[in-house]
Scaffold this motif. Structure first.
Motif, PDB file in Angstrom:
ATOM      1  N   ARG A  88     105.991  91.113  12.230  1.00 14.16           N
ATOM      2  CA  ARG A  88     106.978  90.504  11.506  1.00 14.16           C
ATOM      3  C   ARG A  88     107.859  91.402  10.918  1.00 14.16           C
ATOM      4  NH1 ARG A  88     105.055  85.092  10.572  1.00 14.16           N
ATOM      5  NH2 ARG A  88     103.958  84.561  12.258  1.00 14.16           N
ATOM      6  N   GLY A  91     111.733  91.048  11.617  1.00 13.87           N
ATOM      7  CA  GLY A  91     112.250  89.768  10.923  1.00 13.87           C
ATOM      8  C   GLY A  91     112.379  90.111   9.452  1.00 13.87           C
ATOM      9  N   ARG A  92     111.439  90.739   8.927  1.00 19.47           N
ATOM     10  CA  ARG A  92     111.427  90.959   7.286  1.00 19.47           C
ATOM     11  C   ARG A  92     112.749  92.024   7.176  1.00 19.47           C
ATOM     12  NH1 ARG A  92     104.752  92.138   6.733  1.00 19.47           N
ATOM     13  NH2 ARG A  92     104.396  90.016   6.779  1.00 19.47           N
ATOM     14  N   VAL A  94     115.456  92.208   8.951  1.00 17.17           N
ATOM     15  CA  VAL A  94     116.672  91.263   9.226  1.00 17.17           C
ATOM     16  C   VAL A  94     117.056  90.727   7.993  1.00 17.17           C
ATOM     17  CG1 VAL A  94     117.613  89.519  10.514  1.00 17.17           C
ATOM     18  CG2 VAL A  94     116.688  91.223  11.566  1.00 17.17           C
ATOM     19  N   ARG A  95     116.117  89.943   7.434  1.00 16.20           N
ATOM     20  CA  ARG A  95     116.328  89.233   6.383  1.00 16.20           C
ATOM     21  C   ARG A  95     116.706  90.218   4.808  1.00 16.20           C
ATOM     22  NH1 ARG A  95     112.880  83.649   5.717  1.00 16.20           N
ATOM     23  NH2 ARG A  95     113.965  82.708   7.310  1.00 16.20           N
ATOM     24  N   TRP A 105     122.868  83.266   7.808  1.00 13.97           N
ATOM     25  CA  TRP A 105     122.328  83.829   9.077  1.00 13.97           C
ATOM     26  C   TRP A 105     123.262  84.745   9.736  1.00 13.97           C
ATOM     27  CZ3 TRP A 105     124.985  83.041  13.381  1.00 13.97           C
ATOM     28  CH2 TRP A 105     126.203  82.118  13.653  1.00 13.97           C
ATOM     29  N   GLN A 108     122.667  87.998   8.256  1.00 11.63           N
ATOM     30  CA  GLN A 108     121.228  88.662   8.812  1.00 11.63           C
ATOM     31  C   GLN A 108     121.442  89.047  10.524  1.00 11.63           C
ATOM     32  OE1 GLN A 108     117.643  86.099   8.383  1.00 11.63           O
ATOM     33  NE2 GLN A 108     118.979  84.717   7.098  1.00 11.63           N
ATOM     34  N   GLY A 112     121.562  92.869  10.321  1.00 11.42           N
ATOM     35  CA  GLY A 112     120.149  93.216  10.751  1.00 11.42           C
ATOM     36  C   GLY A 112     120.396  94.103  12.325  1.00 11.42           C
ATOM     37  N   GLY A 325     107.988  86.249  14.706  1.00 12.54           N
ATOM     38  CA  GLY A 325     108.236  85.473  13.501  1.00 12.54           C
ATOM     39  C   GLY A 325     109.263  84.356  13.518  1.00 12.54           C
ATOM     40  N   ALA A 326     109.835  84.155  14.516  1.00 14.41           N
ATOM     41  CA  ALA A 326     110.993  83.391  14.552  1.00 14.41           C
ATOM     42  C   ALA A 326     110.626  81.728  14.875  1.00 14.41           C
ATOM     43  CB  ALA A 326     112.373  83.809  15.591  1.00 14.41           C
ATOM     44  N   ASP A 331     117.369  81.302  14.923  1.00  9.49           N
ATOM     45  CA  ASP A 331     116.789  81.892  13.751  1.00  9.49           C
ATOM     46  C   ASP A 331     117.086  83.520  14.012  1.00  9.49           C
ATOM     47  OD1 ASP A 331     115.111  83.208  11.876  1.00  9.49           O
ATOM     48  OD2 ASP A 331     113.271  82.069  12.169  1.00  9.49           O
ATOM     49  N   ARG A 333     115.875  85.989  12.669  1.00  4.17           N
ATOM     50  CA  ARG A 333     114.681  86.791  12.940  1.00  4.17           C
ATOM     51  C   ARG A 333     114.412  87.180  14.418  1.00  4.17           C
ATOM     52  NH1 ARG A 333     110.394  83.622   9.128  1.00  4.17           N
ATOM     53  NH2 ARG A 333     111.625  82.085  10.036  1.00  4.17           N
TER      54      ARG A 333
END
Length: 425
Positions: A88, A91-92, A94-95, A105, A108, A112, A325-326, A331, A333
């Motif tokens: 994860r 993904g974290r 990226v956010r 998005w 991100q 990202g 985690g997507a 998404d 992530r």
């Protein structure tokens, strides 16, 4: 669920069909036999390539200092990419980087990709710096550290920007047409390969080098005559200020149509006699004569289309997406996972690409000999290139199989002997 299963099957079938077309193009367009066997058989390859003992020791010492670092850098970069993609963490990240701008998005994806590119570059930066130290130690690099850092920053920024735009389009398609995004993205990727293969040299070369016309004289006249004999109209003969960065020797033909030009490193003009410069340029003109850029573009386009279709099949799996985690390909992530899969695909295709490249380069060598009819200059040029560029004339078989994009210097010298024996029949 049935629609998803149908889309997944369609992606897999498309990947297989395009992959089969790719294999067919490679088999039919690769010059597997570039030179007939002369009477008495092939010339035995001298593993020294004709280099002196001191020259050979220096090349082998340079390779021994650089190869381990190159492998560690490759594996380290891939490991970091895998950790960010299959946990994860990616993904974290990226956010987090998009949060100050509202966390949309699109932000991100764009930020990202940039953040992930910077992380990957920083992780391998010490090894890159070590490689630059080695190149300085052996006199191959002439860059100041300020210029080295500038080159690292510019190349990272260009790669990150282009990748970010590509993934932004992919995620947008996945959000708009979730069942067929891979088909549209594959078509777009193939189109970008075609456009980029022609525009990249014209647009990107000036970001790293300055080009000036070769001054009028016999060499310029001879190179233009060589191009004319090859049936390759060129706009100009340019000199690249490569000595700002390296002592390596090289030349190439870039552009297409009215923008095609012969480019020669200034190091080549300083170190090699005119007949060897002509031999290098004749080799590059060989690529033009046999449409190697077009073939490479077709292979790249088919590979891009097949690769994206394979992504469409793989990323339909909820299990794979959950690892990152997507929730879906739409998404943001999913970005770390996409980058990791692209890296794995690129690495897996490397030995195939280099197998094709070695045969294509061998054909261009034969073309250079046919065009100049000067095997002595060709052999001297190959040895001078090996000495100056610190090329191991006989690298380990496994290394050459995986990373070797050209025949070894020893193989090229032996091939020139075969050509001369055939020409003397």
């Amino acid at each position: 669920m049935r629609a998803d299963a149908g889309g997944r099957r369609a992606a897999l079938v498309t990947a297989v069909v395009l992959g089969a077309a790719l294999v067919l193009v490679i088999v039919l367009r690769t010059p597997w036999d570039v030179l007939a066997v002369p009477p008495g058989g092939r010339t035995q390859v001298d593993p020294t390539g004709g280099l002196t003992a001191d020259q050979l020791r220096r090349a082998e010492s340079f390779a021994a200092a650089l190869r381990p670092a190159s492998l560690v850098s490759l594996l380290l970069g891939l490991t970091v990419s895998a950790v960010l993609a299959l946990t994860r963490l990616g993904g974290r990240l990226v956010r987090a980087v998009a949060a100050p701008l509202g966390g949309g998005w699109a932000w991100q994806v764009l930020l990202g990709v940039l953040a992930l590119a910077v992380v990957g570059r920083l992780v391998t930066l010490p090894l890159s710096a070590y490689g630059e130290v080695v190149r300085h130690r052996y006199g191959l690099s002439t860059r100041s550290w300020a210029l080295w850092l500038r080159d690292v920053a510019v190349s990272t920024a260009i790669d990150a920007a282009l990748t970010a735009l590509g993934l932004l389009a992919l995620v947008w398609l996945a959000r708009r047409v979730p069942r067929t995004w891979w088909a549209w993205a594959g078509a777009g990727a193939a189109s970008l390969v075609v456009v980029g293969s022609f525009l990249w040299p014209v647009l990107m070369e000036p970001a790293f080098n300055t080009f000036t016309p070769l001054e009028s004289g016999q060499l310029r006249t001879d190179l233009l005559a060589l191009a004319d004999e090859n049936g390759t109209p060129v706009e100009d003969v340019l000199v690249s200020d490569a000595s700002r960065r390296t002592t390596a020797l090289n030349a190439y033909v870039s552009g297409f149509g009215s923008t095609r030009r012969i480019v020669v490193y200034d190091t080549v003009l300083d170190r090699l006699p005119d007949d060897q410069v002509e031999s290098i340029v004749a080799h590059e003109l060989g690529h033009v004569a046999t449409d190697d850029v077009l073939t490479g573009t077709l292979i790249g386009a088919l590979g891009a289309g097949a690769g994206v279709a394979a992504l469409g099949w793989l990323l339909t799996s909820r299990r794979v997406l959950r690892r990152a985690g997507a929730e879906s390909v739409g998404d943001p992530r999913v970005v770390p996972l996409l980058l990791f899969l692209l890296a794995v695909g690129t690495l897996a295709s490397t030995p195939v690409q280099n197998l094709v490249s070695r045969h294509v380069e061998a054909r261009a060598d034969v073309h250079a000999l046919d065009l100049t009819a000067d095997p002595a200059a060709f052999v001297d040029m190959q040895r001078d290139l090996a000495v100056t560029n610190l090329s191991d004339p006989d690298p380990p078989v496994a290394w050459q199989w995986f990373f070797g994009s050209h025949p070894t210097a020893a193989q090229r010298v032996a091939m020139a002997a075969d050509w001369e024996r055939l020409a003397g029949q």
